[in-house]
Scaffold this active site. Structure first.
Site: not given
Ligand code: BG6
Length: 498
Positions: A237, A242
């Site tokens: 995920d 990220h």
């Molecule tokens: C998403 C994930 O890509 O990013 C989620 O699927 C996660 O599980 C989210 O909560 C986090 O993104 P942000 O912008 O809230 O830090």
């Protein structure tokens, strides 16, 4: 960088128009772009969805949702929304059948971007059907682009297969693979922080940096996302997408221009340099955790294993910590510690760069000699976006006593950062054709290659180690870093200071 110019006339075709992503992020971002004049009356939105209904149905659903945003000044009454609203239309149909594509074709005239806000299993098929119906054919003054949300594949093999399927139909220059972290202001600032500041970049290598920690801690638990999450887990995920995007921004070599390809070349190069562990090495370089029942900020947290739609006996992790290396001249020997998890003590996405200790401490006779803390640069991605530099100073007084102090910059203190969704720059760049903030096929595959040994290993192992909600994760995460005589930076430390 240059001043932003308005997007050209085009149609944004959104597959999955009645879904959560469209109403929560895409439409509010387009409203913000409309308000700022970057999107004009020549942007049309064509929503595609399985729900029966007409243009007014979609507009009405969006009105209802937007009424709940913006507090005393609901977004549904916003002048920018009222202008945009008229240019939203809707086509009901099944995007796994050819008929709908013929209908879409009749509505398009010129530039178009197809945004796939749909479950990932449809990505390849939609691209094939768009191409079969000639909707992806570009002309001299006519672009046709495809924006694809994450997750892009579920492992190295599936990511390669999806890239091959898509690239057999359209060119890489037409594909915009999104990672919403790249829409965040502080993430975009990483390149400026590095390449516009000699005092940072001059020290940016293994001679001066001891280790880099990248953390994305979340307070939220899995909640209603059990079905998606149980098939995914924290590693898939968050990490190859990220966290690796953050790592790439930190570790890439300076590009020779700010051109999209130059930047993506450097990012891909460093991702390809991530060490791919043997099965034996994977055992000692990664750990997993899963949260139990407990309390977090006064609220009851249901154990991950009791979350709706989580399989009995699930081995899915809600926390992961890795120790990685980028095998390059610049980073040889510098560990990159990564961690991410749900139901943790604080929401905190940060990058902590710890420098080497000074080579020689002159304060030999004093107690402080033994405690001289290393310099640290902390880049706070969210919340409280900003940067802090921790240095040692002499504390006032007659004796030579050093104390660490922090030089802090918070975006909110100096700029009005407004209420952005993070999707504004991504949608804007999609419409103007700038691929800088989108992932290229080779970069995605390099990311999956680096996490594949952990996926393979954990598929064969038992349950992850338990951790209580509201903590910094399982004990094995501490062991991973403390073995190296290092410690994790406290989660939420910056927020506590502000
Ligand atoms: C998403 C994930 O890509 O990013 C989620 O699927 C996660 O599980 C989210 O909560 C986090 O993104 P942000 O912008 O809230 O830090």
């Amino acid at each position: 960088m240059t001043d932003a110019v308005p997007t050209p006339p085009a149609t944004l075709v959104i597959f999955g128009a009645t879904g959560d992503l469209t109403r929560r992020l895409l439409i509010p971002a387009i409203i913000n772009l409309t308000r700022s004049g970057l999107v004009g009356d020549d942007l049309h939105i064509l929503g595609i969805g399985i729900d029966q209904g007409d243009d007014e149905m979609l507009r009405g659903k969006l009105d209802d949702f937007l009424a709940g945003l913006g507090g005393d000044q609901p977004l549904s009454k916003d002048e920018a929304w009222l202008r945009l609203r008229k240019r939203i239309s809707y086509l009901a149909g099944d995007f796994t059948k050819d008929e709908i594509y013929g209908e879409i074709g009749k509505r398009l005239n010129g530039n178009a971007a197809f945004y796939l806000a749909v479950p990932p299993r449809f990505f390849g098929e939609i691209v094939e059907r768009l191409a079969a119906n000639k909707l992806t054919t570009e002309g001299e003054n006519c672009f046709r682009r495809i924006a694809i949300e994450k997750p892009f594949g579920t492992d190295l093999a599936s990511a390669k297969a999806l890239n091959a399927q898509i690239l057999s139909k359209v060119a890489e220059s037409q594909v915009y693979r999104l990672d919403h972290f790249l829409g965040k202001e502080t993430v975009q600032n990483l390149m400026t922080a590095r390449f516009a500041n000699m005092m940072i970049e001059a020290l940016w290598n293994n001679r001066y940096i001891d280790n880099v920690q990248i953390t994305a801690a979340e307070i939220v638990d899995v909640g209603s996302r059990g079905a998606f999450y149980d098939a995914t887990g924290a590693l898939r995920d968050m990490v190859p997408n990220h966290l690796f995007q953050l790592l790439a921004m930190i570790a890439m070599e300076p590009p020779n221009s700010f051109d999209a390809e130059a930047i993506r070349n450097e990012k891909s190069k460093v991702l390809k340099a991530l060490r791919v562990y043997t099965p034996e090495e994977a055992k000692t370089h990664g750990v997993r955790g899963v949260y139990t029942a407990g309390k977090l900020n006064g609220a009851d947290i249901t154990a991950y294993h009791d979350t709706p739609q989580v399989a009995p006996g699930s081995k899915t992790e809600t926390f992961v910590a890795l120790k990685l290396y980028a095998d390059t001249w610049r980073w040889a020997g510098v560990p990159f510690y990564l961690r991410t998890g749900k139901a943790m003590t604080a929401r905190d996405t940060e990058i902590v760069v710890t420098f080497q200790p000074v080579p020689f401490a002159q304060f030999r006779e004093t107690e402080v000699n033994r405690r001289l803390p290393p310099n640290r640069l902390i880049i706070q991605v969210q919340p409280d976006e900003g940067m802090s530099m921790e240095i040692s100073i002499k504390s006032p007084g007659l004796s030579v006593d050093t104390v660490p102090v922090s030089l802090d910059f918070r975006y909110a203190d100096q700029f009005d950062i407004g209420k952005m969704t993070g999707y504004e720059s991504l949608i804007y760049d999609l419409m103007i054709g700038d691929q800088t903030l989108f992932q290229r096929a080779d970069g995605i595959e390099a990311g999956w290659a680096a996490v594949q040994p952990f996926l393979d290993l954990w598929a064969k192992e038992g349950e992850p180690e338990a951790y209580a909600p509201g903590t910094m994760g399982p004990a094995c995460a501490d062991e991973l870093i403390e073995r190296d005589n290092r410690h994790w930076h406290d989660i939420g430390a910056i927020a506590k200071k502000t």
